[in-house]
Structure formats: structure tokens, C-alpha cells
Design an enzyme around this catalytic site. Structure first.
Site, mmCIF file in Angstrom:
data_model
loop_
_atom_site.group_PDB
_atom_site.id
_atom_site.type_symbol
_atom_site.label_atom_id
_atom_site.label_comp_id
_atom_site.label_asym_id
_atom_site.label_seq_id
_atom_site.Cartn_x
_atom_site.Cartn_y
_atom_site.Cartn_z
ATOM 1 N N GLU A 35 0.876 -1.172 0.000
ATOM 2 C CA GLU A 35 0.000 0.000 0.000
ATOM 3 C C GLU A 35 0.914 1.223 0.000
ATOM 4 O O GLU A 35 1.815 1.316 0.836
ATOM 5 C CB GLU A 35 -0.879 0.006 1.267
ATOM 6 C CG GLU A 35 -1.846 1.174 1.239
ATOM 7 C CD GLU A 35 -2.704 1.293 2.494
ATOM 8 O OE1 GLU A 35 -2.620 0.431 3.385
ATOM 9 O OE2 GLU A 35 -3.438 2.294 2.576
ATOM 10 N N ARG A 262 5.077 -12.790 9.677
ATOM 11 C CA ARG A 262 5.609 -11.445 9.642
ATOM 12 C C ARG A 262 6.995 -11.459 10.291
ATOM 13 O O ARG A 262 7.215 -12.163 11.274
ATOM 14 C CB ARG A 262 4.668 -10.568 10.473
ATOM 15 C CG ARG A 262 4.720 -9.101 10.203
ATOM 16 C CD ARG A 262 3.515 -8.433 10.844
ATOM 17 N NE ARG A 262 2.505 -8.161 9.831
ATOM 18 C CZ ARG A 262 2.528 -7.096 9.030
ATOM 19 N NH1 ARG A 262 3.484 -6.192 9.140
ATOM 20 N NH2 ARG A 262 1.591 -6.908 8.135
ATOM 21 N N LYS A 272 4.541 0.856 8.796
ATOM 22 C CA LYS A 272 4.600 2.165 8.136
ATOM 23 C C LYS A 272 3.938 3.230 8.992
ATOM 24 O O LYS A 272 4.400 4.364 9.056
ATOM 25 C CB LYS A 272 3.908 2.088 6.774
ATOM 26 C CG LYS A 272 4.730 1.366 5.733
ATOM 27 C CD LYS A 272 4.037 1.440 4.385
ATOM 28 C CE LYS A 272 3.644 0.080 3.861
ATOM 29 N NZ LYS A 272 2.252 -0.121 3.617
HETATM 30 P P1 ATP Z 1 2.627 -1.860 7.503
HETATM 31 O O1 ATP Z 1 1.916 -2.087 8.795
HETATM 32 O O2 ATP Z 1 4.052 -1.565 7.673
HETATM 33 O O3 ATP Z 1 1.916 -0.877 6.622
HETATM 34 P P2 ATP Z 1 1.460 -3.791 5.832
HETATM 35 O O4 ATP Z 1 1.437 -5.277 5.893
HETATM 36 O O5 ATP Z 1 0.185 -3.079 6.055
HETATM 37 O O6 ATP Z 1 2.574 -3.296 6.794
HETATM 38 P P3 ATP Z 1 1.651 -3.537 3.005
HETATM 39 O O7 ATP Z 1 2.115 -2.382 2.215
HETATM 40 O O8 ATP Z 1 0.237 -3.906 2.942
HETATM 41 O O9 ATP Z 1 2.099 -3.284 4.490
HETATM 42 O O10 ATP Z 1 2.563 -4.823 2.701
HETATM 43 C C1 ATP Z 1 2.905 -5.328 1.441
HETATM 44 C C2 ATP Z 1 3.305 -6.760 1.614
HETATM 45 O O11 ATP Z 1 4.401 -6.891 2.502
HETATM 46 C C3 ATP Z 1 2.166 -7.579 2.214
HETATM 47 O O12 ATP Z 1 2.059 -8.806 1.537
HETATM 48 C C4 ATP Z 1 2.587 -7.762 3.643
HETATM 49 O O13 ATP Z 1 2.023 -8.918 4.171
HETATM 50 C C5 ATP Z 1 4.118 -7.803 3.542
HETATM 51 N N1 ATP Z 1 4.741 -7.374 4.803
HETATM 52 C C6 ATP Z 1 4.551 -6.214 5.459
HETATM 53 N N2 ATP Z 1 5.246 -6.179 6.615
HETATM 54 C C7 ATP Z 1 5.910 -7.354 6.686
HETATM 55 C C8 ATP Z 1 6.803 -7.943 7.650
HETATM 56 N N3 ATP Z 1 7.150 -7.293 8.768
HETATM 57 N N4 ATP Z 1 7.300 -9.164 7.391
HETATM 58 C C9 ATP Z 1 6.962 -9.826 6.270
HETATM 59 N N5 ATP Z 1 6.131 -9.339 5.326
HETATM 60 C C10 ATP Z 1 5.603 -8.119 5.528
HETATM 61 MG MG MG Z 2 -1.177 -1.911 5.539
#
Ligand code: ATP
Ligand code: MG
Length: 559
Positions: A35, A262, A272
Site C-alpha cells: 500500500e 511477519r 509504516k
Molecule cells: P505496515 O503495517 O508496515 O503498513 P502492511 O502489511 O500493512 O505493513 P503492506 O504495504 O500492505 O504493508 O505490505 C505489502 C506486503 O508486505 C504484504 O504482503 C505484507 O504482508 C508484507 N509485509 C509487510 N510487513 C511485513 C513484515 N514485517 N514481514 C513480512 N512481510 C511483511
Molecule cells: Mg497496511
């Protein structure tokens, strides 16, 4: 080379099984779906390396898909940063896609679901909806709008879309089962209204699809075979499949959601939203501040792409969320830099040394190997003269036998140069040494082939010629948080654990060749650690970030 293959991880096993049962190799297609609401962090690196790594090992396309369904938080700046970071990590996507490209298609499908009686417009307040939702142990109850006619639903949905309906007046919900044991199946919201500007669609759309409605359908449109996401989406899988059940054309490939753990890194936060707070509250200067666990922060700090890829591969994919110690990332970095970084000399806490028997005004340009372990790295010339700096801590008037550095009456070798002997020192009124007077052995120059040049002395010190040295700004970093997992405390906000001393700025003196180094290039300041040129560097002043310290130094130092 060891030809033996590593055992397959559970993700690869899923794919191998599908290749046996249902899929051909050409069916394989993956995606990385960030995102664009912030910069990528080290947690994302795991997901990037997983998806793009699978693409490479199966020779399958991997799309970069921006999951941009929330206009309130998303920006072009983040899209650009994400593309830069994935590219820097060394990966190439097959296609750049946006969930917002599918708004029309998703809308048309939603209309279809309404017509089939599988979706309805709910006009209750969000509180009322929450109350009706029930709890994991108590079934929910139906909304009074659940049985609206298809015509009424279509009219209201159209009003939501055009902006005629006020923001927040209605939502579109899937009509599934208010008594499902899976709370997510209790008539989930598919669309909400938001009268906000979207970074790509502007004001064309006043309704925005929710994650669950968007994600699986985007996978379906792109014909992604395996959609890997993190474990918190495990309960969403049932809904992912329900939506596909309603739309899936049996002639087309049906995407599969599978979950992996994760990855969290110690002494920092990988979210983020939380990283955004550090930027907004001014704890760090920017998303790419070298203290940030963002890919761009790590790059600016001097991390190499290979070290991040190796780290992600080393920890692999798991089935349980866990905390990885930051020392593991640093280990991976040192391992790579040790092979690739040129060695140079810089003094960060200087004391002046005068070589009393060295000719006044003379400068010699001495050979300095860029990497003792790699001849192909070449060499650089470093200037030597009568007055040099060494580190303050490398001199003591007196010390025991285990102090293999400079002490009065004893010898050390100056790296790439001569053997010197400390004769006397000058002190200020506090008793601090301000100047050391030495003599040198003119026959002892390193590499000159003379007997004296081969003479073994216990210690070797780094140094710089004072009149030739380049004054540099050096930024030293410590961990951003004092606690290993700052965001896991029940009654404390993670911001309470911010380390107030995570940045120290000092002045150092480097051999003049460092002027030629490019921004983001990392070198080893011998015996001190790895340092990278910061983008704040100007024609007048070079700025270096300390990347990471050395585990060992090549001199037998200390006591
Ligand atoms: P954040 O809370 O940092 O925004 P998110 O999962 O909402 O994390 P996205 O931009 O939706 O962030 O993530 C893109 C991809 O990266 C998704 O498939 C997510 O599952 C993966 N991802 C995000 N954070 C991690 C992590 N700490 N370890 C492994 N994969 C991750
Ligand atoms: Mg997210």
C-alpha cells in the site's frame, strides 16, 4: 560448488504440490502488493525477496501492485519511493499495476452481486453495525436494511458512487452469514464512501473498495496463481475464497491465498504507520534517515542490497511471527562489506604526531591496497608527511605489555608507511596529551623490500597526513529504541522507548582520496568500521554515516 539443493520451504512445497496436481509451470504468477502509504521497511524486504525470489526460481512473472484503495493516506511520493527501493534491491517486476486500475471492474462486479441478491446497501450508523456484529462466541443479528430490494440497492449504490449520497451515509455489504463463526464473514463491508482526492483517480470515484473485496479480485484479474500474505490474513482466507466463488470463471485460473509469518526486527518498529509517527514527530529527520529500518534509510546508512537480500534469505519464511535480532542484519552486512568495501584511513579522535627526523615540507605518496584480500580491488596513493594524526586512544605514555599501540620508548608501524618510535609528548594544563614527538626509521617503508621494512613490530596504526587530510562530518548512530520490542508493551506507547542519543555528530580527518567517493558508497575506515557517503555532502563538506562497526580489527589491540 556444493550442488546439493537446500530443502524446500513450506511455500515452495505448496507450489511443488500444485505443479503436480493442478498447475502447469506457465500458470505460475506472483505479486508484491504494497500500500503506498509510506516507505518500504526491512519487513517488506522479506516479502519482496520471497515473491521475486519465487519469480526467479520458477521463471515466472511477478507484478508490483499498488494496493491503493485508501485516498486518505496514499501519495505519489510513496509510489516513487517503493519503485526505487524494489529496483535497488535488484528485482524487476513484470508489470506495474494499481488496484485503482480495477475500480470500474470491481464496481461492475459489485453491481452483479447486488443483482444476484448477494450484496446490499446498509444505511445504519457504524456503531449500530458494530453492535449487530456479535462476538466470537455470540452470533450477530441482521441489519434492518438487509432485505432491501435489488432496485433500491442499485439506486443507492449509484448515489454512493456519484457522490450524491453524503459521505458515510451508506456502505455496501456482502450478504453472507451474520452467524458465521468467522467474524469476517458476517456481512463484511465491500465499499465505503470517501469524498477525498485519490492520488491517481482524482475525484472520479466517491466510493472505495475495502481490502478484502479488492485484494482477491485484483489477484484474479492479474491471474496471480499464488497470493502470499502475512499471517494476520489467515482468517481472511475464507472471505477471499467466498468472493472468488461468486465470480470465478472456471476457464480461468483461480488464485490461492497462503500465509507466512511477519518478520520483526529488534530495537525498532516495522510498521509504516509507526514509522510515519517518527517522521511526523521529528524523532528522525525523514523516512530515509539512516536510523530508520526503511529500505531507503538502510541504503543511506550504507547497507548494500546484497546484504539485505542475504539477510532475508537467511531468515527464510516461517509459520510463526518472530523477532529477529538486529545483530543478524548487521552480521549479513559486515559479511558483504568485508568483501566489497575499499579500505581507507580516517582519524576520528585525533592527536598530533610530529616525526622529528622527517624532512620538513616533504610529501611522499605511498601505495595503499584497497582490499588486502582482493588484489583486483587495486590500490590508492596516500600522502605521508612530517605531521600526522593518529587516534588519541592509540597512544599512552605508559602501558602494560598487552598494549600493542604507541607508548613512549616503543615502536609501532604506521599502516602502509614507516615504523615510528615515540620519544616524548607535550601536555596541556589538564595533563592531556596534545602532541607526540616520534622518530621514524627511513628504511622501514612498507613494501620497499628492505630488511627494515619486513621487521615485525607488534602494533599497526592508521593515520592521516595533517596538511593533506580532508575534514569530514561524521554521523554516528546508535539504536533508535532502547527496548528490543518497543511496540509490544501493553500499557506503554512505543514512543516512550525512543533512544535520545541515537545520533552523534563529530568531525573527522580522512585521507584525501575519499573526496572521490560517491553518495551511498561505503568504505572501511580501517580499524574503525564501515562508513558511507551521505547525500548531505556538498562541494565544501563531505558527510559520512557510520554504517556499522567492525567486529575485529586487524591490529592486536588492547588491554
Ligand atoms: P505496515 O503495517 O508496515 O503498513 P502492511 O502489511 O500493512 O505493513 P503492506 O504495504 O500492505 O504493508 O505490505 C505489502 C506486503 O508486505 C504484504 O504482503 C505484507 O504482508 C508484507 N509485509 C509487510 N510487513 C511485513 C513484515 N514485517 N514481514 C513480512 N512481510 C511483511
Ligand atoms: Mg497496511
Amino acid at each position: 560448488m556444493n550442488e546439493e539443493k537446500e530443502p524446500l520451504n513450506f511455500i515452495e512445497q505448496i507450489i511443488e504440490e500444485d505443479l503436480k496436481q493442478s498447475h502447469s509451470k506457465d500458470d505460475l504468477r506472483f505479486r508484491f502488493p504494497p500500500e503506498p502509504n509510506g516507505y518500504l521497511h526491512i519487513g517488506h524486504a522479506s516479502s519482496i525477496c520471497l515473491n521475486f525470489g519465487l519469480g526467479l526460481s520458477y521463471d515466472a512473472p511477478v507484478n508490483l501492485r499498488f494496493d491503493d484503495t485508501n485516498p486518505a493516506k496514499e501519495e505519489q511520493e510513496f509510489v516513487d519511493a517503493i519503485k526505487r527501493d524494489v529496483t535497488w534491491l535488484g528485482y524487476t517486476w513484470a508489470e506495474e499495476r494499481y488496484a485503482s486500475d480495477y475500480f470500474q471492474e470491481l464496481y461492475d462486479w459489485a453491481v452483479l452481486l447486488i443483482k444476484e441478491g448477494k450484496a446490499y446497501v446498509d444505511s445504519q450508523s457504524s456503531e449500530a453495525m458494530r453492535e449487530q456484529k456479535g462476538t466470537p462466541t455470540e452470533v450477530g443479528s441482521n441489519s434492518s436494511f438487509r432485505n432491501r430490494s435489488v432496485e433500491e440497492n442499485l439506486t443507492l449504490f449509484e448515489q454512493m458512487k456519484s457522490g450524491e449520497a453524503p459521505e458515510g451515509a451508506h456502505v455496501l455489504r456482502a450478504k453472507i452469514d451474520m452467524s458465521s463463526t468467522n467474524m469476517l464473514m458476517r456481512d463484511p463491508v465491500m465499499y465505503r464512501t470517501l469524498h477525498k482526492h485519490h492520488h491517481r483517480t482524482g475525484t472520479d470515484w466517491r466510493i472505495f473498495p475495502m481490502y478484502d473485496w479488492t485484494h482477491g479480485e485484483s489477484d484474479y484479474i492479474e491471474q496471480v496463481s499464488h497470493s502470499f500474505c502475512t499471517l494476520e490474513f489467515l482468517p481472511h482466507r475464507e472471505l477471499y475464497n467466498w468472493f472468488l466463488d461468486q465470480l470465478h470463471d472456471p476457464k480461468k485460473l483461480r488464485p490461492k491465498q497462503r500465509e507466512f509469518a511477519r518478520r520483526n526486527l529488534s530495537h525498532t518498529v516495522v510498521s509504516k504507520r509507526k514509522l510515519a509517527r517518527l517522521v511526523e514527530d521529528g524523532v528522525v529527520k525523514s523516512w530515509d534517515d539512516p536510523r530508520m529500518p526503511t529500505i531507503s534509510g538502510l541504503r543511506r546508512r550504507g547497507y548494500t542490497a546484497a546484504s539485505i537480500r542475504n539477510f532475508a534469505e537467511g531468515i527464510g519464511v516461517g509459520k510463526r511471527d518472530n523477532l529477529i535480532d538486529v545483530s543478524r542484519l548487521e552480521f549479513s552486512l559486515r559479511e558483504d562489506l568485508n568483501k566489497t568495501a575499499d579500505r581507507v584511513m580516517a582519524v576520528l579522535d585525533p592527536v598530533k604526531v610530529v616525526i622529528t627526523n622527517y624532512p620538513e615540507g616533504e610529501t611522499e605518496w605511498l601505495d595503499s591496497e584497497n582490499n588486502q584480500d582482493d588484489e583486483s580491488a587495486g590500490s590508492t596513493k596516500v600522502p605521508f608527511s612530517k605531521e600526522i594524526y593518529i587516534e588519541k586512544e592509540d597512544f599512552r605514555e605508559e602501558a602494560n605489555k598487552k598494549f600493542f599501540r604507541l607508548k613512549l620508548g616503543k615502536e609501532v608501524r604506521l599502516k602502509n608507511a614507516y615504523i615510528i618510535k615515540a620519544e616524548s609528548c607535550v601536555k596541556d594544563e589538564n595533563g592531556d596529551v596534545t602532541e607526540i614527538h616520534c622518530t621514524y626509521d627511513p628504511d622501514s617503508r612498507s613494501g620497499s623490500g628492505t630488511e627494515a621494512s619486513m621487521r615485525k613490530v607488534k602494533g599497526t596504526l592508521h593515520w592521516v597526513s595533517i596538511k593533506d587530510a580532508l575534514e569530514i562530518e561524521v554521523r554516528l548512530y546508535d539504536r533508535l529504541f532502547t527496548d528490543a520490542s518497543p511496540d509490544t508493551h501493553k500499557d506503554k506507547d512505543f514512543m516512550e522507548f525512543v533512544n535520545p542519543d541515537s545520533l552523534e555528530v563529530i568531525t573527522g580527518y580522512a585521507e584525501p582520496s575519499v573526496r572521490e567517493r560517491q553518495v551511498e558508497e561505503t568504505v572501511q575506515f580501517q580499524r574503525l568500521g564501515y562508513f558511507a557517503v551521505d547525500k548531505d555532502t556538498t562541494a565544501e563538506k563531505m558527510v559520512y554515516n557510520k554504517t556499522v562497526g567492525l567486529r575485529d580489527s586487524w591490529a592486536k589491540i588492547d588491554q
